[in-house]
Write a protein that holds these residues in place. Structure first.
Motif, PDB file in Angstrom:
ATOM      1  N   ARG A   1       1.109   0.600  -7.869  1.00  0.00           N
ATOM      2  CA  ARG A   1       2.062   1.627  -7.438  1.00  0.00           C
ATOM      3  C   ARG A   1       1.609   3.011  -7.900  1.00  0.00           C
ATOM      4  NH1 ARG A   1       7.967  -0.997  -9.075  1.00  0.00           N
ATOM      5  NH2 ARG A   1       7.722  -3.012  -8.023  1.00  0.00           N
ATOM      6  N   PHE A   2       1.251   3.108  -9.166  1.00  0.00           N
ATOM      7  CA  PHE A   2       0.819   4.398  -9.695  1.00  0.00           C
ATOM      8  C   PHE A   2      -0.435   4.885  -8.990  1.00  0.00           C
ATOM      9  CE2 PHE A   2      -1.807   6.806 -12.707  1.00  0.00           C
ATOM     10  CZ  PHE A   2      -0.977   7.878 -12.950  1.00  0.00           C
ATOM     11  N   SER A   3      -1.322   3.983  -8.650  1.00  0.00           N
ATOM     12  CA  SER A   3      -2.555   4.346  -7.953  1.00  0.00           C
ATOM     13  C   SER A   3      -2.254   4.990  -6.608  1.00  0.00           C
ATOM     14  CB  SER A   3      -3.430   3.106  -7.762  1.00  0.00           C
ATOM     15  OG  SER A   3      -4.552   3.381  -6.958  1.00  0.00           O
ATOM     16  N   VAL A   4      -1.293   4.443  -5.876  1.00  0.00           N
ATOM     17  CA  VAL A   4      -0.934   5.002  -4.570  1.00  0.00           C
ATOM     18  C   VAL A   4      -0.322   6.385  -4.726  1.00  0.00           C
ATOM     19  CG1 VAL A   4       0.520   4.683  -2.538  1.00  0.00           C
ATOM     20  CG2 VAL A   4      -0.645   2.728  -3.537  1.00  0.00           C
ATOM     21  N   VAL A   5       0.591   6.547  -5.681  1.00  0.00           N
ATOM     22  CA  VAL A   5       1.242   7.845  -5.894  1.00  0.00           C
ATOM     23  C   VAL A   5       0.228   8.886  -6.345  1.00  0.00           C
ATOM     24  CG1 VAL A   5       2.930   9.075  -7.307  1.00  0.00           C
ATOM     25  CG2 VAL A   5       3.501   6.851  -6.330  1.00  0.00           C
TER      26      VAL A   5
ATOM     27  N   LEU B   1      -3.126   8.977   5.996  1.00  0.00           N
ATOM     28  CA  LEU B   1      -3.181   8.385   4.664  1.00  0.00           C
ATOM     29  C   LEU B   1      -1.857   8.552   3.930  1.00  0.00           C
ATOM     30  CD1 LEU B   1      -4.981   6.969   2.577  1.00  0.00           C
ATOM     31  CD2 LEU B   1      -5.557   9.221   1.674  1.00  0.00           C
ATOM     32  N   LEU B   2      -1.194   9.692   4.109  1.00  0.00           N
ATOM     33  CA  LEU B   2       0.108   9.899   3.468  1.00  0.00           C
ATOM     34  C   LEU B   2       1.140   8.918   4.010  1.00  0.00           C
ATOM     35  CD1 LEU B   2       0.273  13.814   3.388  1.00  0.00           C
ATOM     36  CD2 LEU B   2      -0.173  12.281   1.472  1.00  0.00           C
ATOM     37  N   ILE B   3       1.128   8.721   5.323  1.00  0.00           N
ATOM     38  CA  ILE B   3       2.089   7.786   5.930  1.00  0.00           C
ATOM     39  C   ILE B   3       1.808   6.358   5.500  1.00  0.00           C
ATOM     40  CG2 ILE B   3       2.905   6.838   8.122  1.00  0.00           C
ATOM     41  CD1 ILE B   3       2.344   9.587   9.367  1.00  0.00           C
ATOM     42  N   ILE B   4       0.538   5.961   5.552  1.00  0.00           N
ATOM     43  CA  ILE B   4       0.166   4.594   5.152  1.00  0.00           C
ATOM     44  C   ILE B   4       0.442   4.388   3.673  1.00  0.00           C
ATOM     45  CG2 ILE B   4      -1.780   3.023   4.872  1.00  0.00           C
ATOM     46  CD1 ILE B   4      -2.957   4.216   7.429  1.00  0.00           C
ATOM     47  N   GLY B   5       0.161   5.407   2.846  1.00  0.00           N
ATOM     48  CA  GLY B   5       0.432   5.294   1.419  1.00  0.00           C
ATOM     49  C   GLY B   5       1.914   5.116   1.130  1.00  0.00           C
TER      50      GLY B   5
END
Length: 372
Positions: A63-67, A113-117
């Protein structure tokens, strides 16, 4: 505050107050912006190693990696928009596209990438959709590779610059993203470990070290191949001479090769008896990030600082455009302020989201313990 003040000052006074000119139109803010965007792609390593490659060691940090990845991307894009000179026309740029331009393609890659993330993070945090997190992770992994390839292609497709016209820049940018993203993720985890304690285990630190060693060696390999290829082609000799022995050669040899690759690999591999891992680990990660920025500086600034062949295969008899050369680019405090503001905004976004959502390993176990 510093970044906002620098941006407003540059917007009011114009780029005349910066070191940029008619030859070097992409300056230090562009180096910061591309560094943040490339690092954003690589920061997804923690999530993709968990979901795509089944590494349970990285699952608590997914989770932290995505944020962190999304925060880095937003910080880099803000610097990019404010550096281009007309942020008030951003809506026009977002609604009118020239699909023959690689810049237009990258707008979709960045927003994608923002949407997929965001969707990936939702799948991991909502228990009903946990079963779809692997699919979302695979999509995010594929998209980040495409995004970094597109970022590298921005420079690789510029045939008017001898230092850039190379297809190998696409995989080189992928390797660079793996190095800078992993180093940024490792530094963030180490910082959170100092705040909360017992987050960075010895096993996780060793795993990150091994990954960074191989990523650094891959980056060095692609860098060597790029320059050997250019040295083989006669028309690129002047560019290579400028990069390897010219004004920017110290940045390349000391900043990129020595500080950015060789010293971090040595620190990761060589461990004296009785020494603490944490200090060497943090130092190596910081040097890897600085080395990546040094390589981008040589690529972006160096490619614009060399004379451009306006008429290939022609002999220019009379001209008044840069025949006697032009002043070397020197960045100003306004450019550094804007770039550092992008890094600060990245940290601020990430910290605010961490205060709202349970991203850390200890936060993810709180609901279960409370239920029991």
């Amino acid at each position: 505050i510093l970044g906002g003040y620098s941006a407003l000052t540059m917007e009011h006074a114009g780029h005349i107050i910066t070191g940029m000119n008619n030859h070097v139109v992409w300056g230090m803010p562009h180096v910061f912006a591309v560094s943040l965007i490339v690092t954003a792609s690589g920061a997804l390593n923690g999530a993709t190693l968990s979901s795509v490659f089944g590494q349970a060691l990285y699952k608590p940090w997914a989770r932290f990696s995505v944020v962190l990845s999304m925060s880095l991307l937003m910080g880099g894009l803000l610097v990019l928009v404010l550096d281009l000179g007309r942020p008030d026309r951003l809506i026009v740029a977002m609604t009118h596209y020239n699909f023959r331009s690689i810049f237009a393609w990258n707008i979709f890659l960045y927003t994608g990438l923002l949407i997929i993330g965001a969707g990936y993070l939702w799948m991991m945090m909502e228990k009903r959709f946990n079963r779809f997190s692997v699919i979302a992770g695979r999509l995010a992994f594929a998209w980040r590779i495409i995004l970094t390839t597109g970022t590298g292609s921005i420079f690789g497709f510029l045939v008017g610059r001898d230092a850039l016209d190379a297809a190998i820049l696409a995989p080189l940018f992928v390797a660079l993203s793996l190095v800078m993203g992993s180093a940024a993720l490792a530094l963030a985890i180490k910082l959170l470990d100092r705040w909360h304690g017992n987050l960075l285990t010895q096993e996780l630190m060793c795993s990150l070290q091994k990954l960074l060693i191989w990523f650094l060696l891959v980056l060095l390999y692609f860098s060597i191949v790029q320059h050997l290829t250019n040295l083989y082609v006669t028309e690129h000799h002047s560019v290579e001479r400028y990069t390897l022995t010219g004004a920017l050669s110290p940045v390349f040899w000391i900043g990129h090769i020595l500080v950015g690759v060789l010293v971090p690999v040595y620190l990761f591999c060589h461990k004296p008896k009785g020494s603490k891992d944490s200090g060497r680990f943090v130092t190596a990660c910081v040097l890897a990030l600085l080395g990546g920025m040094a390589w981008l500086y040589v690529l972006i600034i160096g490619s614009q600082s060399t004379p451009q062949r306006l008429f290939p295969d022609k002999t220019v008899l009379v001209s008044s455009f840069g025949d006697a050369g032009f002043p070397m680019y020197r960045s100003t405090a306004w450019e550094w302020g804007l770039g550092l503001g992008g890094i600060a905004l990245t940290c601020l976004i990430c910290l605010v989201v961490m205060r709202v959502l349970p991203l850390l390993p200890e936060d993810q176990t709180l609901p279960e313990s409370a239920t029991k």
